[in-house]
Write an enzyme that holds these catalytic residues in place. Structure first.
Site, PDB file in Angstrom:
ATOM      1  N   LYS A 113       0.729  -1.146   0.468  1.00 24.92           N
ATOM      2  CA  LYS A 113      -0.339   0.156  -0.454  1.00 24.92           C
ATOM      3  C   LYS A 113       1.145   1.326   0.075  1.00 24.92           C
ATOM      4  O   LYS A 113       1.455   1.295   0.571  1.00 24.92           O
ATOM      5  CB  LYS A 113      -0.403   0.288   1.018  1.00 24.92           C
ATOM      6  CG  LYS A 113      -2.000  -0.733   1.074  1.00 24.92           C
ATOM      7  CD  LYS A 113      -2.626  -1.105   2.417  1.00 24.92           C
ATOM      8  CE  LYS A 113      -4.598  -0.269   2.528  1.00 24.92           C
ATOM      9  NZ  LYS A 113      -4.974  -0.546   3.625  1.00 24.92           N
TER      10      LYS A 113
HETATM   11  C1  E4P Z   1      -8.441   0.884   3.574  1.00 31.67           C
HETATM   12  O1  E4P Z   1      -7.609  -0.597   3.467  1.00 31.67           O
HETATM   13  C2  E4P Z   1      -8.564   1.361   5.159  1.00 31.67           C
HETATM   14  O2  E4P Z   1      -7.571   0.333   5.459  1.00 31.67           O
HETATM   15  C3  E4P Z   1      -9.710   1.203   5.571  1.00 31.67           C
HETATM   16  O3  E4P Z   1     -10.813   0.890   4.819  1.00 31.67           O
HETATM   17  C4  E4P Z   1      -9.699   2.656   6.075  1.00 31.67           C
HETATM   18  O4  E4P Z   1     -11.078   2.749   6.574  1.00 31.67           O
HETATM   19  P1  E4P Z   1     -11.715   4.119   8.262  1.00 31.67           P
HETATM   20  O5  E4P Z   1     -11.802   5.440   7.379  1.00 31.67           O
HETATM   21  O6  E4P Z   1     -12.715   3.217   8.521  1.00 31.67           O
HETATM   22  O7  E4P Z   1     -10.071   4.758   8.719  1.00 31.67           O
END
Ligand code: E4P
Length: 294
Positions: A113
């Protein structure tokens, strides 16, 4: 177990292998997993170490992260496990790639990522050239998704882009429109970028993502548990998504933009305030694991 497995791949959004195992038991499958620094900071073992006044060094934090993804890796299917590099606002693409190259070999099904910033996109461009699979995170605009497409053109592996639906909803914008707009824009492309609906806050978000036909969605365990409790509803042809916030107020539509996917990625307007806020939060949560607790 859902009577019909959705076409959209279901990933667990979390940082705890036991939770992934529980979801797998409940659903009968888990296609993949996404992790991030905030979710890893909440991992029970990391929390236990912090609580027992053990100061985690950056190396120990990395070792813990590796152990966590190595435990999750065999529990999930071909959507893999997304592992996030440490990236602050001023981290260079080269610094991200150095981390990504190491993390990619932690497990056989890794996706690395990188954030949807100029440096993150440069890192993605370099990584796909080395056949490192990538998941572009903290995506809040159609321009960012267009830049992901352009920067990773020619990738031999599918590239993921993760639009964060819930965080747009949080500030009154209809995050689901962003998903829809990106799907529409990608229709004129070659299909190498897969849309991964992220920041899912409730079952309706997840069902709307399935109805839009996104390739993947990442969902917190508690929402998948709620989906199971409601007996695995699926969106039918009459499914209607209500774009409202928690107070029932309507969310502001996000208009579609005509963008040319053939342009170089540098030509897109990739700056988004929520991407920078998201980076700062990930950095703060990562640093919290390094502190000695009182
Ligand atoms: C995606 O890869 C993220 O980890 C995640 O969906 C973030 O979500 P949040 O806005 O609930 O932190």
């Amino acid at each position: 177990m859902p009577p019909n497995r959705p076409k959209t791949k279901i990933l667990v959004d979390g940082g705890d292998p036991q939770e992934t195992a529980r979801v797998r038991q409940l659903l009968g499958f888990v296609d993949g997993q996404t992790t991030n620094p905030s979710l890893i900071a909440k991992n029970p073992e990391i929390q236990r170490r912090i609580a027992s006044e053990h100061t985690l060094s950056p190396q120990e934090e990395k070792d813990e992260y590796r152990k966590i993804v190595q435990a999750i890796s065999p529990l999930v299917g071909d959507a893999g496990v997304s592992i996030e590099v440490f990236a602050d606002i001023d981290t260079t693409a080269e610094e991200m790639v150095t981390q990504g190259e190491e993390m990619f070999f932690w497990i056989p099904n890794a996706y690395i990522k990188y954030p949807c910033t100029g440096e993150g996109l440069r890192a993605a461009e370099m990584s796909v050239a080395q056949q490192i699979r990538v998941n572009m995170t903290l995506c809040f605009s159609q321009d960012q998704a267009a830049a992901v497409y352009a920067a990773t053109r020619g990738s031999k592996e599918p590239v993921y882009v993760s639009p964060f639906v819930g965080r747009l909803d949080d500030r009154g914008e209809n995050g689901m429109d962003l998903l829809q707009n990106i799907k529409k824009m990608y229709r004129s492309g070659d299909g190498h970028v897969h849309v991964l609906a992220a920041s899912i806050r409730h079952v309706e978000h997840m069902l709307a993502a399935l109805a839009l036909g996104v390739e993947l969605t990442t969902v917190p365990a508690k929402i998948l548990e709620e989906w199971a409790k409601r007996d695995f509803p699926m969106p039918d042809q009459d499914f209607g998504y209500k774009a409202i916030n928690a107070r029932g107020e309507p969310l502001k539509p996000i208009p579609y933009k005509e963008l040319d996917l053939k342009l170089p990625w540098q030509s897109f307007d990739i700056v988004h305030e929520l991407t920078d806020t998201g980076i700062r939060k990930f950095v703060a949560d990562y640093r919290s694991t390094l502190k000695r607790s009182a």
